[in-house]
Enzyme design. Structure first.
Site, PDB file in Angstrom:
ATOM      1  N   HIS A 313       0.850  -1.188   0.000  1.00  0.00           N
ATOM      2  CA  HIS A 313       0.000   0.000   0.000  1.00  0.00           C
ATOM      3  C   HIS A 313       0.887   1.240   0.000  1.00  0.00           C
ATOM      4  CE1 HIS A 313      -3.168   2.817   1.186  1.00  0.00           C
ATOM      5  NE2 HIS A 313      -4.007   1.891   0.794  1.00  0.00           N
ATOM      6  N   ASP A 371      -7.895  -5.441   0.197  1.00  0.00           N
ATOM      7  CA  ASP A 371      -8.362  -6.305  -0.898  1.00  0.00           C
ATOM      8  C   ASP A 371      -7.978  -7.763  -0.720  1.00  0.00           C
ATOM      9  OD1 ASP A 371      -7.648  -3.472  -2.771  1.00  0.00           O
ATOM     10  OD2 ASP A 371      -9.639  -4.357  -2.578  1.00  0.00           O
TER      11      ASP A 371
HETATM   12  C1  SDX Z   1      -6.354  -0.060  -2.783  1.00  0.00           C
HETATM   13  O1  SDX Z   1      -4.614   4.512  -2.049  1.00  0.00           O
HETATM   14  C2  SDX Z   1      -5.486   3.840  -1.402  1.00  0.00           C
HETATM   15  O2  SDX Z   1      -5.801   4.149  -0.274  1.00  0.00           O
HETATM   16  C3  SDX Z   1      -6.075   2.652  -2.127  1.00  0.00           C
HETATM   17  C4  SDX Z   1      -7.047   1.808  -1.308  1.00  0.00           C
HETATM   18  C5  SDX Z   1      -8.306   2.559  -0.993  1.00  0.00           C
HETATM   19  O3  SDX Z   1      -9.003   2.171  -0.028  1.00  0.00           O
HETATM   20  O4  SDX Z   1      -8.662   3.486  -1.771  1.00  0.00           O
HETATM   21  O5  SDX Z   1      -6.442   1.398  -0.094  1.00  0.00           O
HETATM   22  C6  SDX Z   1      -7.495   0.566  -2.070  1.00  0.00           C
HETATM   23  O6  SDX Z   1      -6.154   0.252  -3.926  1.00  0.00           O
HETATM   24  C7  SDX Z   1      -5.449  -1.003  -2.041  1.00  0.00           C
HETATM   25  C8  SDX Z   1      -4.216  -1.445  -2.900  1.00  0.00           C
HETATM   26  C9  SDX Z   1      -4.708  -2.582  -3.797  1.00  0.00           C
HETATM   27  N1  SDX Z   1      -3.694  -2.924  -4.789  1.00  0.00           N
HETATM   28  C10 SDX Z   1      -3.061  -4.119  -4.753  1.00  0.00           C
HETATM   29  O7  SDX Z   1      -3.200  -4.948  -3.844  1.00  0.00           O
HETATM   30  C11 SDX Z   1      -2.180  -4.385  -5.952  1.00  0.00           C
HETATM   31  C12 SDX Z   1      -0.811  -4.891  -5.476  1.00  0.00           C
HETATM   32  N2  SDX Z   1      -0.134  -3.797  -4.759  1.00  0.00           N
HETATM   33  C13 SDX Z   1       0.832  -3.036  -5.528  1.00  0.00           C
HETATM   34  O8  SDX Z   1       0.460  -2.804  -6.851  1.00  0.00           O
HETATM   35  C14 SDX Z   1       1.354  -1.830  -4.744  1.00  0.00           C
HETATM   36  O9  SDX Z   1       1.638  -2.242  -3.473  1.00  0.00           O
HETATM   37  C15 SDX Z   1       0.530  -0.561  -4.644  1.00  0.00           C
HETATM   38  C16 SDX Z   1       0.109  -0.060  -5.986  1.00  0.00           C
HETATM   39  C17 SDX Z   1      -0.674  -0.805  -3.820  1.00  0.00           C
HETATM   40  C18 SDX Z   1       1.390   0.497  -3.966  1.00  0.00           C
HETATM   41  O10 SDX Z   1       2.446   0.736  -4.794  1.00  0.00           O
HETATM   42  P1  SDX Z   1       3.549   1.862  -4.440  1.00  0.00           P
HETATM   43  O11 SDX Z   1       3.228   2.564  -3.174  1.00  0.00           O
HETATM   44  O12 SDX Z   1       3.742   2.685  -5.648  1.00  0.00           O
HETATM   45  O13 SDX Z   1       4.812   1.009  -4.072  1.00  0.00           O
HETATM   46  P2  SDX Z   1       5.841   0.520  -5.119  1.00  0.00           P
HETATM   47  O14 SDX Z   1       5.127  -0.048  -6.311  1.00  0.00           O
HETATM   48  O15 SDX Z   1       6.842   1.602  -5.323  1.00  0.00           O
HETATM   49  O16 SDX Z   1       6.491  -0.722  -4.326  1.00  0.00           O
HETATM   50  C19 SDX Z   1       7.582  -0.552  -3.471  1.00  0.00           C
HETATM   51  C20 SDX Z   1       8.369  -1.838  -3.598  1.00  0.00           C
HETATM   52  C21 SDX Z   1       8.774  -2.158  -5.031  1.00  0.00           C
HETATM   53  O17 SDX Z   1       9.942  -2.979  -4.975  1.00  0.00           O
HETATM   54  P3  SDX Z   1      11.391  -2.249  -5.129  1.00  0.00           P
HETATM   55  O18 SDX Z   1      11.325  -1.406  -6.372  1.00  0.00           O
HETATM   56  O19 SDX Z   1      11.565  -1.416  -3.877  1.00  0.00           O
HETATM   57  O20 SDX Z   1      12.375  -3.393  -5.211  1.00  0.00           O
HETATM   58  O21 SDX Z   1       7.529  -2.957  -3.188  1.00  0.00           O
HETATM   59  C22 SDX Z   1       7.313  -3.814  -4.308  1.00  0.00           C
HETATM   60  C23 SDX Z   1       7.645  -3.014  -5.550  1.00  0.00           C
HETATM   61  O22 SDX Z   1       8.062  -3.884  -6.596  1.00  0.00           O
HETATM   62  N3  SDX Z   1       5.895  -4.168  -4.252  1.00  0.00           N
HETATM   63  C24 SDX Z   1       5.405  -5.386  -4.444  1.00  0.00           C
HETATM   64  C25 SDX Z   1       4.024  -5.257  -4.245  1.00  0.00           C
HETATM   65  N4  SDX Z   1       3.717  -3.993  -3.980  1.00  0.00           N
HETATM   66  C26 SDX Z   1       4.872  -3.312  -3.988  1.00  0.00           C
HETATM   67  N5  SDX Z   1       6.033  -6.564  -4.748  1.00  0.00           N
HETATM   68  C27 SDX Z   1       5.204  -7.620  -4.852  1.00  0.00           C
HETATM   69  N6  SDX Z   1       3.852  -7.596  -4.684  1.00  0.00           N
HETATM   70  C28 SDX Z   1       3.240  -6.434  -4.387  1.00  0.00           C
HETATM   71  N7  SDX Z   1       1.905  -6.394  -4.223  1.00  0.00           N
END
Ligand code: SDX
Length: 436
Positions: A313, A371
């Site tokens: 998140h 989720d």
């Molecule tokens: C919702 O904003 C809100 O409040 C949203 C929400 C709401 O109520 O409105 O809470 C609802 O959308 C919840 C989130 C649902 N999405 C998912 O579950 C999809 C999977 N999650 C990712 O796509 C991700 O975690 C995000 C999009 C939610 C957040 O992404 P960020 O903050 O941009 O973080 P990032 O992508 O920069 O990740 C940081 C690191 C990265 O690795 P490095 O580059 O540091 O090596 O963490 C890794 C990412 O690759 N990473 C994941 C991951 N999420 C982040 N690796 C594996 N699986 C994941 N799910």
């Protein structure tokens, strides 16, 4: 917001004079540096794609402490609201700033009940879709289409129009989501009933049919009501920011909420519960618990492009409090339905256990979000996977409206118009086609 007793000073390495900027603090949370005059004073923009360090607005509705894993709606902890209140009380709270007393709660719930039907013409609009259209495509169309029916309340700057539009949208979303579902399975749509609760009405419109009475299961009714509470609002997430930016042009509330529906559809946002359940289903089909270790290695391999849906998140760098409450709801529903041994629930808990102990996830502070379990409990209730995000949109509608109304009621609000760092071609002349 209050002016802090200190300023921020920006100094430049090119000899340009320092710039002092005011700092403001809110009631809780990080202070903000007011950069509104930066471009005028320096000729420079700030650069923050994805808005990781940018407060786009001032708000008094929802506060998240990502490090503590805390979520407050108008100051009330989500754990207390999900336990001691229902969704109608939560809607009243988000819209008005305080919890309703018994009379206010009754009057608000009654008012919503009186607006649950949609114009009969909406059925003709629905018939324009293929039966196998994704429900979020249908919802984006239906919600936007509402603006064609309420010419009496489309002036977003009129507080009375905003008030009745809020009631209409909250009241009609369950009817529209159920219509989209019934249309997709070729069943007739049931009209809402005024003697049922908000969640009970939705269960009946989704799973009832004209051939027999539908008895609302109180455990499922309470579970669904809690799911609505948990999804109601969440600060300036992508879809809420979309609604604010869309509404800032002065468009009508229905169009702004339709933009929020479209944004929520994305798998990185509200579409994650559908993507999460599909992920668990594929893992189950590939061998279930025996394959979890291999799958998690794939997730940790950047080149695989595989993300652990339902994890991570932008704000929560600790456990999403909603995920804990959703897991409890999952347990209640699965035991009510005799599904304690649901293989997907067991698989989800195994994945969660590994992720919470694995360095890759711990280092990146990746925890289950709202989720991760919501799909499992909705599937147990009988909601098809492709309807999950529609239910998320149903619940988030009140948050979108509250945030939109807060923005419009702020005399200082302007149309949103971000700038850019341009890295494209500088001015050049069009060559004749023979010379291209
Ligand atoms: C919702 O904003 C809100 O409040 C949203 C929400 C709401 O109520 O409105 O809470 C609802 O959308 C919840 C989130 C649902 N999405 C998912 O579950 C999809 C999977 N999650 C990712 O796509 C991700 O975690 C995000 C999009 C939610 C957040 O992404 P960020 O903050 O941009 O973080 P990032 O992508 O920069 O990740 C940081 C690191 C990265 O690795 P490095 O580059 O540091 O090596 O963490 C890794 C990412 O690759 N990473 C994941 C991951 N999420 C982040 N690796 C594996 N699986 C994941 N799910």
């Amino acid at each position: 917001m209050n002016l802090a007793n200190y300023k921020a000073t920006l100094s430049f390495g090119n000899g340009a004079p320092n710039i002092e900027m005011p700092v403001y603090h809110g009631t809780i949370g990080p202070d903000v540096i007011d950069i509104r005059k930066l471009y005028g004073q320096s000729g420079m923009f700030t650069y923050d794609p994805g808005f990781l360090s940018t407060a786009a607005c001032e708000s008094a509705i929802t506060y998240i402490d990502g490090d503590k894993g805390e979520l407050l709606y108008r100051g009330y902890p989500i754990e207390q609201l999900a336990t001691d209140c229902n969704f109608m009380e939560t809607c009243y709270l988000l819209l008005n700033g305080n919890l309703p007393n018994a009379t206010e709660k009754h009057e608000f719930s009654h008012l919503v009940t009186q607006h649950t039907m949609v114009n009969e013409q909406m059925h003709f609009f629905l018939r324009g879709f293929r039966r196998d259209a994704h429900p979020m495509a249908v919802m984006t169309g239906l919600v936007g289409a509402l603006s064609a029916f309420y010419h009496d309340s489309t002036d977003i700057n009129n507080p009375e129009h905003r008030a009745i539009s809020a009631i209409r949208l909250i009241a009609k979303m369950p009817t529209l989501v159920a219509m989209a579902y019934k249309y997709s399975i070729g069943q007739p749509h049931l009209y809402p009933r005024n003697d049922l609760s908000y969640a009970g009405n939705f269960l009946r419109m989704m799973f009832g049919n004209p051939c027999e009475d539908y008895v609302v299961n109180p455990v499922l009714e309470r579970a669904l009501d809690r799911i609505f509470i948990l999804h109601a609002d969440h600060e300036q997430n992508a879809s809420t920011s979309t609604v604010r930016l869309c509404g800032s042009s002065g468009t009508n509330p229905f169009a702004a909420i339709a933009a929020g529906v479209a944004c929520l559809w994305g798998p990185a946002h509200g579409g994650a519960n559908e993507a999460c359940l599909n992920m668990l289903g594929q893992l189950q089909a590939a061998g279930g618990l025996a394959k979890v270790g291999e799958f998690m290695e794939q997730v940790k391999d950047k080149n695989s492009g595989v993300k652990l849906m339902g994890f991570g998140h932008r704000v929560y760098k600790n456990y999403d409090p909603r995920a804990k409450l959703m897991q409890e709801t999952c347990n209640e529903v699965l035991s009510e339905l005799g599904l304690e041994n649901d293989p997907l629930f067991k698989l989800a808990k195994a994945v969660e256990k590994i992720a919470l102990e694995d360095d890759y996830f711990v280092q990146r502070k990746l925890y289950p979000n709202v989720d991760f379990y919501s799909g499992i409990v909705q599937r147990a209730i009988g909601v098809p996977v492709n309807m999950f995000t529609g239910i998320f949109a149903l619940a988030r509608t009140v948050g979108w409206i509250a945030q939109l109304n807060e923005m419009i009621a702020d005399p200082e609000y302007k149309i949103g118009r971000p700038r850019q760092l341009f890295t494209g071609a500088v001015r050049r002349d069009v060559p004749p086609i023979a010379k291209r």
